[in-house]
Write an enzyme that holds these catalytic residues in place. Structure first.
Site, mmCIF file in Angstrom:
data_model
loop_
_atom_site.group_PDB
_atom_site.id
_atom_site.type_symbol
_atom_site.label_atom_id
_atom_site.label_comp_id
_atom_site.label_asym_id
_atom_site.label_seq_id
_atom_site.Cartn_x
_atom_site.Cartn_y
_atom_site.Cartn_z
ATOM 1 N N LYS A 123 38.413 28.425 29.942
ATOM 2 C CA LYS A 123 39.364 28.776 31.016
ATOM 3 C C LYS A 123 40.487 27.742 31.078
ATOM 4 O O LYS A 123 40.247 26.551 30.875
ATOM 5 C CB LYS A 123 38.630 28.803 32.353
ATOM 6 C CG LYS A 123 39.534 29.079 33.549
ATOM 7 C CD LYS A 123 38.786 28.957 34.877
ATOM 8 C CE LYS A 123 39.384 27.849 35.718
ATOM 9 N NZ LYS A 123 38.797 27.786 37.077
ATOM 10 N N GLU A 165 44.297 32.003 33.568
ATOM 11 C CA GLU A 165 44.277 32.076 35.035
ATOM 12 C C GLU A 165 45.564 31.504 35.642
ATOM 13 O O GLU A 165 45.644 30.309 35.912
ATOM 14 C CB GLU A 165 43.074 31.298 35.591
ATOM 15 C CG GLU A 165 43.008 31.325 37.117
ATOM 16 C CD GLU A 165 41.930 30.416 37.692
ATOM 17 O OE1 GLU A 165 41.321 29.642 36.941
ATOM 18 O OE2 GLU A 165 41.706 30.486 38.899
ATOM 19 N N LYS A 207 42.259 36.105 34.720
ATOM 20 C CA LYS A 207 41.681 35.736 36.022
ATOM 21 C C LYS A 207 42.821 35.644 37.020
ATOM 22 O O LYS A 207 43.796 34.928 36.789
ATOM 23 C CB LYS A 207 40.938 34.410 35.901
ATOM 24 C CG LYS A 207 40.327 33.948 37.226
ATOM 25 C CD LYS A 207 39.210 32.944 37.030
ATOM 26 C CE LYS A 207 38.697 32.443 38.368
ATOM 27 N NZ LYS A 207 37.466 31.680 38.264
#
Ligand code: 13P
Length: 323
Positions: A123, A165, A207
């Site tokens: 991430k 994200e 995300k």
């Protein structure tokens, strides 16, 4: 992404983990981080609700109460371990009220190590701040998008799946409509950068924040309003080849996050949204449990029960069972 399951974000940096623990009156430090992660990761039956967990790098080398390294223990239960690979944010020189995410410099070498440690996905979080019509600046969106794309490319080269994200912060006085427009713009900018750098978007998970009114706006949104605006933003900006979208809770109270998730997933079916949707919460999964735990081993079973109850609620909110 698996039907009825989602992702737990357990990737608070050491500084954020200390802050979170101290907020609940719990001691900070490395051993308490380990116990904090163990509270969630060694909870019984989490594999019924989780197909992945995002870890912080420190946790990759720590062991749970089952005496196994956390990534090995998760894999043994069919839960994929992921890792947060960005190194946090710093002020953007051209626009000091905004931040840019760092961590590209030695990323290829670090990715090799994380892969050896068992990570299957990664991430990278960028942060988008809203302030009236002045923030975010397009310079900030473009720079963060370029970095997200460079990160995603390196992760794909290393044979792992990147979660991208661009978190649009809830803090501020802005309206839900403004949040919706900024989410749309931020994601469009990210997908332009991904195309520019030839990232394979069929292997990228998005995300995102939900489109909600700013936390100082004095407005309360209905779940239906959140669902409509969130899906409109996503449909306008996320290509249908993307294999999945996951939601962060962003500081919404737990109940609100659950209700909004349920409304978004229900509406997504009505409008036949092209991607599977699921949760990737940190705070909305952890808060109840941390209040009960207080760092005391005796409270672990009750705290885990509260955590599992939230996982169960979120899994039901996906509505996959009656799909
Ligand atoms: P929250 O659900 O607490 O927003 O955290 C999710 C996350 O991963 C933020 O980067």
């Amino acid at each position: 992404m698996e039907a009825g399951k989602g992702i737990l974000a357990a990737d608070e940096s050491n500084a954020s983990a200390d802050k979170r623990l101290e907020h609940y009156g719990i001691k900070a430090g490395t051993e308490m981080h380990r116990q904090y992660r163990d509270l969630f990761l060694d909870a019984p039956d989490i594999e019924q609700y989780l197909s992945g967990v995002i870890l912080f790098t420190e946790t990759l080398d720590q062991k749970g109460s089952d005496k196994k390294l956390f990534p090995d223990s998760l894999l043994a239960r069919d839960i994929l371990p992921g890792v947060k690979v960005d190194l946090g944010t710093e002020a953007m020189p051209e626009s000091p009220q905004e931040v840019i995410t760092t961590g590209l410099l030695d990323l290829p070498e670090r990715l090799q190590q994380y892969k050896q440690d068992g990570a299957a996905f990664t991430k990278w979080r960028s942060v988008v701040r809203i302030d009236r019509d002045t923030l975010p600046t397009s310079k900030n969106l473009v720079e963060n998008a370029k970095r997200l794309a460079s990160y995603a490319l390196e992760v794909q080269k290393a044979g792992m799946v990147p979660i991208i994200e661009p978190e649009v912060l809830m803090e501020g006085k802005h309206s839900r409509l403004r949040a919706k427009e900024v989410i749309k713009e931020a994601l469009k900018t990210v997908f332009a950068a991904l195309a520019e750098q030839a990232v394979d978007i069929s292997g990228v998970i998005v995300k995102t924040s939900m489109a909600v009114s700013g936390s100082q706006s004095g407005r309360v949104d209905t779940p239906e309003e959140v669902a409509t605006d969130t899906l409109e933003a996503l449909i306008a900006s996320v290509p249908k080849q993307v294999p999945g979208i996951v939601f962060l809770s962003g500081g919404q109270d737990t109940e609100t996050a659950m209700q909004n998730l349920a409304a978004i997933c229900k509406k997504a079916k009505d409008v036949t949204a092209p991607w599977p949707l699921t949760y990737s919460f940190a705070r909305a999964f952890q808060d109840d449990a941390l209040k009960i735990w207080k760092g005391d081993p005796e409270n672990v079973p009750a705290a885990r029960e509260a955590f599992i109850a939230r996982l169960k609620e979120a899994s039901a909110a996906l509505g996959d069972k009656d799909a």
